[in-house]
Design a protein around this motif. Structure first.
Motif, short mmCIF file in Angstrom:
data_model
loop_
_atom_site.label_atom_id
_atom_site.label_comp_id
_atom_site.label_asym_id
_atom_site.label_seq_id
_atom_site.Cartn_x
_atom_site.Cartn_y
_atom_site.Cartn_z
N PHE A 133 -8.23 13.14 -11.75
CA PHE A 133 -8.62 11.74 -11.62
C PHE A 133 -9.24 11.34 -12.96
O PHE A 133 -10.36 11.73 -13.28
N PHE A 134 -8.47 10.61 -13.76
CA PHE A 134 -8.94 10.21 -15.08
C PHE A 134 -9.67 8.88 -14.96
O PHE A 134 -9.06 7.81 -14.83
N ASP A 135 -10.99 8.97 -15.03
CA ASP A 135 -11.85 7.80 -14.82
C ASP A 135 -12.04 7.03 -16.13
O ASP A 135 -11.75 7.54 -17.21
N GLU A 136 -12.55 5.80 -15.97
CA GLU A 136 -12.80 4.93 -17.12
C GLU A 136 -11.53 4.81 -17.97
O GLU A 136 -11.54 4.99 -19.18
N ALA A 137 -10.44 4.51 -17.30
CA ALA A 137 -9.14 4.38 -17.97
C ALA A 137 -8.95 2.96 -18.50
O ALA A 137 -9.40 1.99 -17.89
N SER A 138 -8.29 2.84 -19.60
CA SER A 138 -7.98 1.53 -20.17
C SER A 138 -6.86 0.87 -19.38
O SER A 138 -6.04 1.54 -18.76
N ARG A 139 -6.82 -0.43 -19.43
CA ARG A 139 -5.75 -1.21 -18.81
C ARG A 139 -4.77 -1.77 -19.83
O ARG A 139 -3.79 -2.41 -19.48
N ASN A 140 -5.03 -1.52 -21.12
CA ASN A 140 -4.31 -2.21 -22.19
C ASN A 140 -3.05 -1.46 -22.64
O ASN A 140 -3.04 -0.22 -22.71
N GLU A 141 -2.04 -2.21 -22.97
CA GLU A 141 -0.76 -1.64 -23.38
C GLU A 141 -0.91 -0.72 -24.59
O GLU A 141 -0.28 0.34 -24.66
N GLU A 142 -1.75 -1.09 -25.55
CA GLU A 142 -1.88 -0.31 -26.78
C GLU A 142 -2.50 1.07 -26.55
O GLU A 142 -2.42 1.94 -27.42
N ASP A 143 -3.09 1.28 -25.38
CA ASP A 143 -3.71 2.57 -25.08
C ASP A 143 -2.82 3.46 -24.21
O ASP A 143 -3.22 4.57 -23.84
N PHE A 144 -1.64 3.00 -23.92
CA PHE A 144 -0.75 3.73 -23.02
C PHE A 144 -0.45 5.14 -23.54
O PHE A 144 -0.43 6.11 -22.77
#
Length: 268
Positions: A133-144
């Motif tokens: 469970f990877f918490d505090e994940a980004s929602r932004n395309e550039e961080d994919f």
């Protein structure tokens, strides 16, 4: 060679059989079977949450439960006997287990996250750990690419069931890129979530989850289930505990009621 009447009769019978199969399949799909994603952040022997969850699984056997276990926020270098025994007990009860790792919205270096993956894998995979469970994940395309790298690394360790938690809607690439089994796109209170729009849609490989806290409205279990069903959530959980970090320290007071509803596809 059969005459035309017999051929026609056989054709009608086959059509009837196939129609019956399709009807069963459709009705099964319409049930919209849900699953429960439980932040099980208590220490295994601190309270009875682990035992209660196991008992809940045994009592509601057709309910699929995923438990997120959290040793030191995923940042540790030694195994814990209590976690070994706890994870083993969850796994033997038929509960899927994933280990907590925070990513600080990509601010943690990938090498640190991989070290956490290595520790979880070395100490707990043989006892039933199935992913992360990877918490505090980004929602932004550039961080994919960051999340693609760490989930692929987890998969290389044989841990296939991985969850990202941005807690909000994400760029569609996270749902369509096939890097996670589940994306948790709603982590808030029921009071706030009912007004939320811009919901991602699940894909064949990536489902979506909702986890609510500080939610104690009247008939809340039914309300959460209805919302999850309406918006195509596959994984559901809610608690009446508060907004502080200890909100996941104990199971929700209405977890049994919620589990029964989810086991019925949230249709009762």
């Amino acid at each position: 060679m059969m005459n035309r009447a017999r051929i026609f009769l056989i054709g009608v019978m086959m059509l009837f059989i196939l129609s019956g199969c399709n009807t069963d399949s459709t009705s099964e799909t319409e049930v919209g079977v849900k699953k429960m994603l439980v932040p099980l952040y208590s220490y295994p022997s601190l309270n009875d949450s682990w035992e209660r969850l196991i008992a809940l699984k045994q009592k509601t056997n057709n309910l699929e439960i995923v438990a997120i276990v959290n040793q030191s926020n995923g940042d540790f270098t030694q195994p814990s006997t209590s976690y070994i025994n706890g994870i083993d007990a969850l796994h033997k009860a038929g509960i899927q287990v994933v280990g907590y790792i925070y990513t600080d919205y990509t601010q943690r270096p990938v090498v640190e996250v991989k070290q956490n993956i290595d520790a979880w894998t070395e100490f707990y995979k043989t006892y039933g750990l199935e992913g992360f469970f990877f918490d505090e994940a980004s929602r932004n395309e550039e961080d994919f690419a960051y999340y693609q790298e760490i989930t692929q690394y987890a998969e290389s360790k044989g841990l296939q069931f991985n969850i990202l938690n941005p807690g909000t809607s994400v760029d569609p690439i996270y749902m369509e890129g096939d890097i996670a089994s589940v994306v948790l796109i709603r982590e808030t209170t029921y009071e706030k979530v009912v007004y939320k729009t811009n919901l991602n849609q699940p894909t064949e490989h990536t489902k979506k989850a909702i986890v609510l806290y500080s939610s104690d409205e009247e008939n809340i279990a039914q309300k959460v289930c209805a919302y999850a069903l309406e918006h195509d959530f596959d994984y559901v959980y809610a608690t009446d505990h508060g907004t502080t970090d200890d909100r996941w320290a104990e199971l929700s007071s209405y977890v049994d009621e919620l589990a029964v509803l989810i086991s019925k596809g949230c249709r009762d």
